[in-house]
Design an enzyme around this catalytic site. Sequence first.
Site, PDB file in Angstrom:
ATOM      1  N   ASP A   1      -4.877   7.362  -1.187  1.00  0.00           N
ATOM      2  CA  ASP A   1      -4.295   6.888   0.023  1.00  0.00           C
ATOM      3  C   ASP A   1      -3.300   7.884   0.412  1.00  0.00           C
ATOM      4  OD1 ASP A   1      -6.427   5.177  -0.014  1.00  0.00           O
ATOM      5  OD2 ASP A   1      -4.966   3.382   0.030  1.00  0.00           O
TER       6      ASP A   1
ATOM      7  N   HIS B   1       1.056   1.207  -2.927  1.00  0.00           N
ATOM      8  CA  HIS B   1       1.334   2.386  -2.207  1.00  0.00           C
ATOM      9  C   HIS B   1       2.874   2.763  -2.445  1.00  0.00           C
ATOM     10  CE1 HIS B   1      -1.964   1.706   0.917  1.00  0.00           C
ATOM     11  NE2 HIS B   1      -2.294   2.570   0.099  1.00  0.00           N
TER      12      HIS B   1
ATOM     13  N   CYS C   1       3.860   1.166   7.268  1.00  0.00           N
ATOM     14  CA  CYS C   1       2.393   0.821   6.867  1.00  0.00           C
ATOM     15  C   CYS C   1       1.836   0.695   8.462  1.00  0.00           C
ATOM     16  CB  CYS C   1       2.046  -0.412   6.024  1.00  0.00           C
ATOM     17  SG  CYS C   1       2.827  -0.343   4.236  1.00  0.00           S
TER      18      CYS C   1
END
Length: 422
Positions: A253, A302, A406
């Site tokens: 990601d 993340h 994000c």
Amino acid sequence: MLRVRCVRGGSRGAEAVHYIGSMLRKGFVGWVQRSFQSTQAAAVSEKPCAADEKVSDTAVQECPVCSYNEWDPLEEVIVGRPENANVPPFSVEVKANTYEKYWPFYQKHGGQSFPVEHVKKATEEIEEMCNVLRHEGVVVQRPEVIDWSVKYKTPDFESTGMYAAMPRDILLVVGNEIIEAPMAWRARFFEYRAYRPLIKDYFRRGAKWTTAPKPTMADELYDQDYPIRTVEDRHKLAAMGKFVTTEFEPCFDAADFMRAGRDIFAQRSQVTNYLGIEWMRRHLAPDYKVHIISFKDPNPMHIDATFNIIGPGLVLSNPDRPCHQIELFKKAGWTVVTPPIPLIPDNHPLWMSSKWLSMNVLMLDEKRVMVDANETSIQKMFEKLGISTIKVNIRHANSLGGGFHCWTCDIRRRGTLQSYFS
């Protein structure tokens, strides 16, 4: 060995690259010497911003896409959409990234819409966030609205979709290039479709566009017997370097990469494997260097609610997930700031994240930060650092898995590339 020359922003923190380049490389050399097989699909515009590797800063600045770090003055940004957000099916990779108390929620609602009223409130919050960004002089772009409840099937799996809420997860801008991340959740396999109209427009206007090799997401990519019965199990496994994703094929990601000029910091996580990091390292070399850093708690999905670089030589480091290499940053002259405990209530649903979204902030420039209106403690921390806070309430949007960092992908920041190579 790296040597530092700062083009802008002084030398504060620049030496960290030297330390990390020499120290972290030792643990990674054995890995990178193996012969990995990877493919890439890279597009070159008919009128590219960069005709060759030695393009001038002026030429790059004329591109619609240009961003080298997390703090230069923000000019254009993509903001995600909560509309039609769909609960992902409760597969092994979803289980490995969510908290135990929410597993019944996924088991019951997987493949269905997130609570409608909650999504409606999140949509209103994100619209207000967009309005505030525009008021601050930032151009705001949005992805397409898509029906994520449609079931799809590949030769290896079938799933429904999730959302286009978090552009940071799927898009990484490095200079004048947009990189589409391959992702690791089956529910996010086709998430790129929501962003393609925007990316095609940037490409036609001269930006570079690269799509990382798309994983098959076959069963072999996941440890189907990943032994997680509780969150504690998951933390112990991750601390031992055991993750739900295997090294069957590259996956990553984009939100597991943190940019600081020519140096980019990455973590091995539940969604980003070493093959994915190696693909990125080879793709960006020799102009950029990718460093692996690790944390006491490597489980978070993340990096940007664990380790958030908010200025040249200035980093937010999560006290619950200290970086194993943090002393190297300190010795190099970086200022390491520990954010205060988040204020989000215990009863507020966070279906795929932790309360530490409080530090998941968006820098509009070195002296302006977008922060949650409810997080008064971290607001005071920023003010002590001489950084003005732009307050927006996105509590309901937090529930969908992200904070301001994000929910955005910075497309243009006004600045130049700092040189860290000999």
